[in-house]
Design a protein around this motif. Structure first.
Motif, PDB file in Angstrom:
ATOM      1  N   ARG A 217     -30.548  16.977  -4.654  1.00  0.00           N
ATOM      2  CA  ARG A 217     -31.149  15.808  -5.286  1.00  0.00           C
ATOM      3  C   ARG A 217     -32.101  15.096  -4.323  1.00  0.00           C
ATOM      4  NH1 ARG A 217     -26.853  11.408  -3.970  1.00  0.00           N
ATOM      5  NH2 ARG A 217     -28.245  10.152  -2.701  1.00  0.00           N
ATOM      6  N   LYS A 218     -32.974  14.253  -4.871  1.00  0.00           N
ATOM      7  CA  LYS A 218     -33.844  13.427  -4.042  1.00  0.00           C
ATOM      8  C   LYS A 218     -32.996  12.366  -3.350  1.00  0.00           C
ATOM      9  CE  LYS A 218     -37.201  12.547  -7.170  1.00  0.00           C
ATOM     10  NZ  LYS A 218     -38.319  11.829  -7.743  1.00  0.00           N
ATOM     11  N   PRO A 219     -33.412  11.924  -2.141  1.00  0.00           N
ATOM     12  CA  PRO A 219     -32.543  10.984  -1.433  1.00  0.00           C
ATOM     13  C   PRO A 219     -32.316   9.679  -2.201  1.00  0.00           C
ATOM     14  CG  PRO A 219     -34.379  11.675  -0.016  1.00  0.00           C
ATOM     15  CD  PRO A 219     -34.564  12.350  -1.334  1.00  0.00           C
ATOM     16  N   GLN A 220     -33.342   9.110  -2.766  1.00  0.00           N
ATOM     17  CA  GLN A 220     -33.168   7.804  -3.404  1.00  0.00           C
ATOM     18  C   GLN A 220     -32.860   7.946  -4.888  1.00  0.00           C
ATOM     19  OE1 GLN A 220     -32.559   5.481  -1.664  1.00  0.00           O
ATOM     20  NE2 GLN A 220     -33.776   5.474   0.205  1.00  0.00           N
TER      21      GLN A 220
ATOM     22  N   LYS B  80     -28.120  16.581   4.469  1.00  0.00           N
ATOM     23  CA  LYS B  80     -27.535  17.461   3.461  1.00  0.00           C
ATOM     24  C   LYS B  80     -26.534  18.425   4.103  1.00  0.00           C
ATOM     25  CE  LYS B  80     -31.453  17.103   0.336  1.00  0.00           C
ATOM     26  NZ  LYS B  80     -30.983  16.475  -0.891  1.00  0.00           N
ATOM     27  N   VAL B 193     -27.856   4.334  -0.346  1.00  0.00           N
ATOM     28  CA  VAL B 193     -28.118   5.152  -1.537  1.00  0.00           C
ATOM     29  C   VAL B 193     -28.382   6.600  -1.137  1.00  0.00           C
ATOM     30  CG1 VAL B 193     -29.682   5.521  -3.475  1.00  0.00           C
ATOM     31  CG2 VAL B 193     -29.041   3.196  -2.832  1.00  0.00           C
ATOM     32  N   ALA B 194     -29.235   6.744  -0.110  1.00  0.00           N
ATOM     33  CA  ALA B 194     -29.642   8.093   0.278  1.00  0.00           C
ATOM     34  C   ALA B 194     -28.486   8.893   0.858  1.00  0.00           C
ATOM     35  CB  ALA B 194     -30.779   8.019   1.289  1.00  0.00           C
TER      36      ALA B 194
END
Ligand code: SF4
Ligand code: SF4
Lengths: 231, 496
Positions: A217-220, B80, B193-194
């Motif tokens: 997924r995208k980070p934000q 990740k 969030v990230a």
């Protein structure tokens, strides 16, 4: 074969697995739909950090590798048999499985000591946690026993357990693969069914929600009530 | 240009009296629960000091926020790949000891104690274990301990101060401190969030409030480690993380958040900023000294017709644009440039800005009498008892110029008002100071009014949140209320 052991086998290797798997699917899905909040790893690292490392890390790595081994033997029994056809390769496989099983046992025992001895952790431990920990410990110890007493267990898995499990899956159960196995192997299997049965009621459900989408997924993350065009 | 709106905040540090009313207002509404006792979504720290949790600003200890290497932004605490390995044990997870173990007192003992020669006492009892505890630290343990060798001297912002500047802060006769109230900054590039493996944390598209979905949180603990401000907290009882929600249920009904509403010093301002979301990443990568200016450049002029058109096409309601035009935050941050982001070098682009405190008047002890020293109009700012270096470490990513600019302007406004009302400063002198501080008389008047005479409506320009549009035709309002509005229909029971 006397009929008592016949009925016992019927109960433990036919009825129990179906009950266990049915409960597993029914309750995990029901729980996910109606009580999503309870799906959690219930980490207690915030309350205790040092022993957490020495317990939880070996436990998880150990179990993951051993479990992966079981799944491989279930899926591709023939390849496992081929690999085991040379004794050296068999011993490499069994030896490394044993190492990871011992790793898991050490981690699990460390985690249990932590739960029993740290006051803060005791506070967030439920009776069901203890049942689960005891079953897991029993599972790992019988696994280690099998690995030591019958160091060709992986071939057994391929020739007996795998076809037996497949027969269950095809709804034409064939217990003849299982009945001749020694007692400790049978206990290992029965205990596995108990774990599957208990799984949906315990913290084990966190295994089902491992966050793989994070990898792509995208980070934000942004949530809209009504996304504008292009968002 | 991708225009979005963000509910943003300014805290005017010169006005904070350290009364902790804000913290109590928040605690009473949101964190007065089992598992959340130790949380302070709003806390007020004494600076210099180590803060809450202890030394949170020291990212060598906590590894929070982003790093920029070879033109790439990466989270310091996770990635990740690292997530795969850290999921069993997070190496940067703080523990309760970094905050404090909450306790209560055994009041029953006062009633039940058997008769004896001594007065019975109520002993402290841990709220986690229920056992007797030996209290070592608690909320605001270092309150007002500005000169303390345990707390103040370990403030991470003292890095880079000269020996002389340190002496300035710690000489017994001249001890000085100020208050630093903190809530979640509702960042534009939030590391919380990230970092979340489950995607439980998210930024609301319409107003930028950062929330944590309790149903998706699986206690992987990544956000607690990743937020450099340590404003996500771990609830040890429900085993979920929680954070400041900027009182969105209050905002949605047109009320200021509880800490803003109750603020005794009236230091808090809230309003909408329009910003260009397409440039966030580029801005977050700038060299540290440029970050304050770069973040300002993200904020768009809500009167500019091009911005208005882009905002409209981005789905921003006219009433929100109009609210942005009246935003007090826009004035402090963008027009007057006297409000600065805290530790923007963490690169999360915080949307809570601070007006740096005017350090107490420079004074020297001269054979037992205190006398003011003043040479040159802004001399006392250069020689202030809180060195600008310290403030720059806190609010300017080390850029002293930004802090000095804000302080000089504030001082010029004061002298301008003195010339008008007290008369001990000549008009010529005041005009000269305003000119040197890059401030027109009109601006000085506006700063003075919004700082000193501000009413509720001046401080809080709350945009209409248009929830009626949000749920219109989209979902059953009751169901919607359950998922995004007011939490649970059943009590939040932890799993087994
Ligand atoms: S201050 Fe921390 S919790 Fe709040 S948005 Fe920024 S990174 Fe997230
Ligand atoms: S209520 Fe206002 S003045 Fe009092 S401590 Fe909080 S921010 Fe400061």
């Amino acid at each position: 074969m006397n009929s008592a052991s016949h009925y016992l086998d019927q109960f433990f290797f036919l009825a129990l697995p179906y009950v266990a798997f049915f409960t597993f699917f029914f309750v995990t899905i029901e729980r996910y739909r109606n009580r999503k909040f309870t799906y959690s790893s219930l980490s207690s690292q915030f309350l205790e950090n040092q022993q957490h490392f020495w317990g939880l890390v070996p436990l998880h790595y150990g179990i993951l590798v051993v479990l992966a081994g079981h799944i491989v033997a279930f899926l591709i029994p023939r390849e496992v048999l081929w690999w085991n056809s040379k004794p050296l390769r068999l011993y490499i496989l069994e030896g490394s499985a044993l190492v990871f099983a011992i790793l898991a046992a050490v981690g699990l025992i460390a985690a249990m000591i932590r739960r029993a001895s740290v006051a803060k952790i005791r506070r967030v431990t439920t009776p069901l946690d203890w049942v689960l920990l005891a079953l897991l410990l029993y599972q790992i110890l019988t696994g280690i026993e099998v690995a030591i007493r019958y160091p060709w267990g992986s071939s057994w898995f391929a020739t007996s357990a795998s076809p037996y499990l497949w027969s269950l899956l095809r709804f034409s159960p064939d217990l003849s693969y299982i009945t001749p196995l020694p007692g400790s192997v049978k206990l290992h299997i029965v205990n596995a069914y108990l774990l599957i049965l208990l799984f949906p009621f315990t913290r084990l459900v966190h295994i089902l929600v491992i966050p793989n989408p994070y990898l792509w997924r995208k980070p934000q993350v942004v949530r809209w009530y009504r996304p504008p065009a292009g968002a | 240009m991708n225009v979005r709106s963000q509910v943003s905040m300014v805290f005017h540090l010169d006005k904070c009296i350290g009364c902790h009313t804000c913290s109590i207002a928040c605690k009473n509404i949101w964190t007065d629960r089992k598992g959340a006792e130790y949380m302070w979504w709003n806390n007020v720290e004494t600076k210099p000091g180590t803060g809450f949790p202890t030394a949170w600003e020291d990212q060598e200890k906590y590894n929070g926020g982003w790093a920029c290497e070879d033109g790439n932004l990466r989270l310091k605490s996770t990635s990740k790949t690292k997530t795969v390995f850290n999921i069993f044990h997070h190496p940067n997870m703080p523990t309760m000891d970094d905050y404090y173990e909450p306790w209560t007192y055994d009041y029953q003992h006062l009633f039940n104690a058997p008769e004896g020669p001594d007065q019975p006492t109520a002993v402290p009892i841990s709220m986690v274990t229920g056992e007797l505890i030996n209290i070592k630290a608690g909320p605001n343990w270092d309150d007002d301990l500005g000169g303390s060798p345990i707390y103040a001297e370990n403030d991470p912002n003292l890095r880079g101060l000269t020996e002389q500047q340190r002496q300035q802060l710690f000489a017994v006769e001249r001890l000085v401190f100020f208050y630093f109230p903190r809530i979640c900054n509702h960042c534009l590039n939030p590391s919380c969030v990230a970092s979340c493996p489950s995607g439980a944390l998210y930024k609301r598209g319409e107003d930028g409030i950062v929330l944590l979905d309790q149903n998706r949180c699986r206690a992987w603990r990544a956000c607690v480690a990743a937020c450099p401000y340590k404003k996500t907290f771990f609830n040890w009882s429900t085993d979920k993380s929680e954070k400041c929600i900027l009182c969105y249920p209050r905002l949605e009904t047109g009320q200021a958040p509880a800490c803003f509403h109750s603020c005794v010093g009236r230091i808090r301002y809230l309003g909408v900023l329009l910003y260009d979301a397409s440039r966030i990443e580029e801005v977050a990568k700038r060299p540290a000294e440029e970050l304050v200016e770069a973040q300002r450049s993200l904020i768009l002029d809500p009167h500019d017709p091009a911005v208005i058109a882009a905002a409209r096409s981005g789905g921003i309601h006219d009433s929100v644009i109009e609210s942005a035009q009246r935003s007090p935050v826009y004035k402090f941050v963008k027009e007057w440039k006297i409000a600065l982001p805290p530790h923007i070098e963490f690169r999360t682009l915080p949307m809570l800005f601070y007006v740096p405190p005017m350090a107490p008047v420079m004074a020297d002890l001269d054979s037992g009498t205190v006398k003011n020293v003043s040479g040159g109009l802004f001399h006392d700012i250069e020689e202030a008892r809180v060195p600008t270096r310290f403030l720059a470490n806190l609010l300017g990513a080390g850029n002293e110029g930004k802090v000095r600019y804000a302080l000089r302007k504030q001082k010029a406004v004061r002298w301008y008002r003195r010339a008008l009302t007290v008369g001990d400063v000549t008009h010529a002198e005041a005009a000269e100071m305003l000119a040197q501080a890059d401030c027109s008389p009109e601006e000085a008047e506006a700063i003075y009014r919004l700082t000193s005479l501000c009413t509720f409506d001046d401080r809080f320009v709350i945009p209409p949140m248009h929830r009626e549009e949000a749920i219109e035709m989209l979902a059953d309002p009751l169901e919607h209320k359950q998922s995004t509005g007011f939490g649970f229909l059943t009590g939040p029971r932890r799993g087994l």
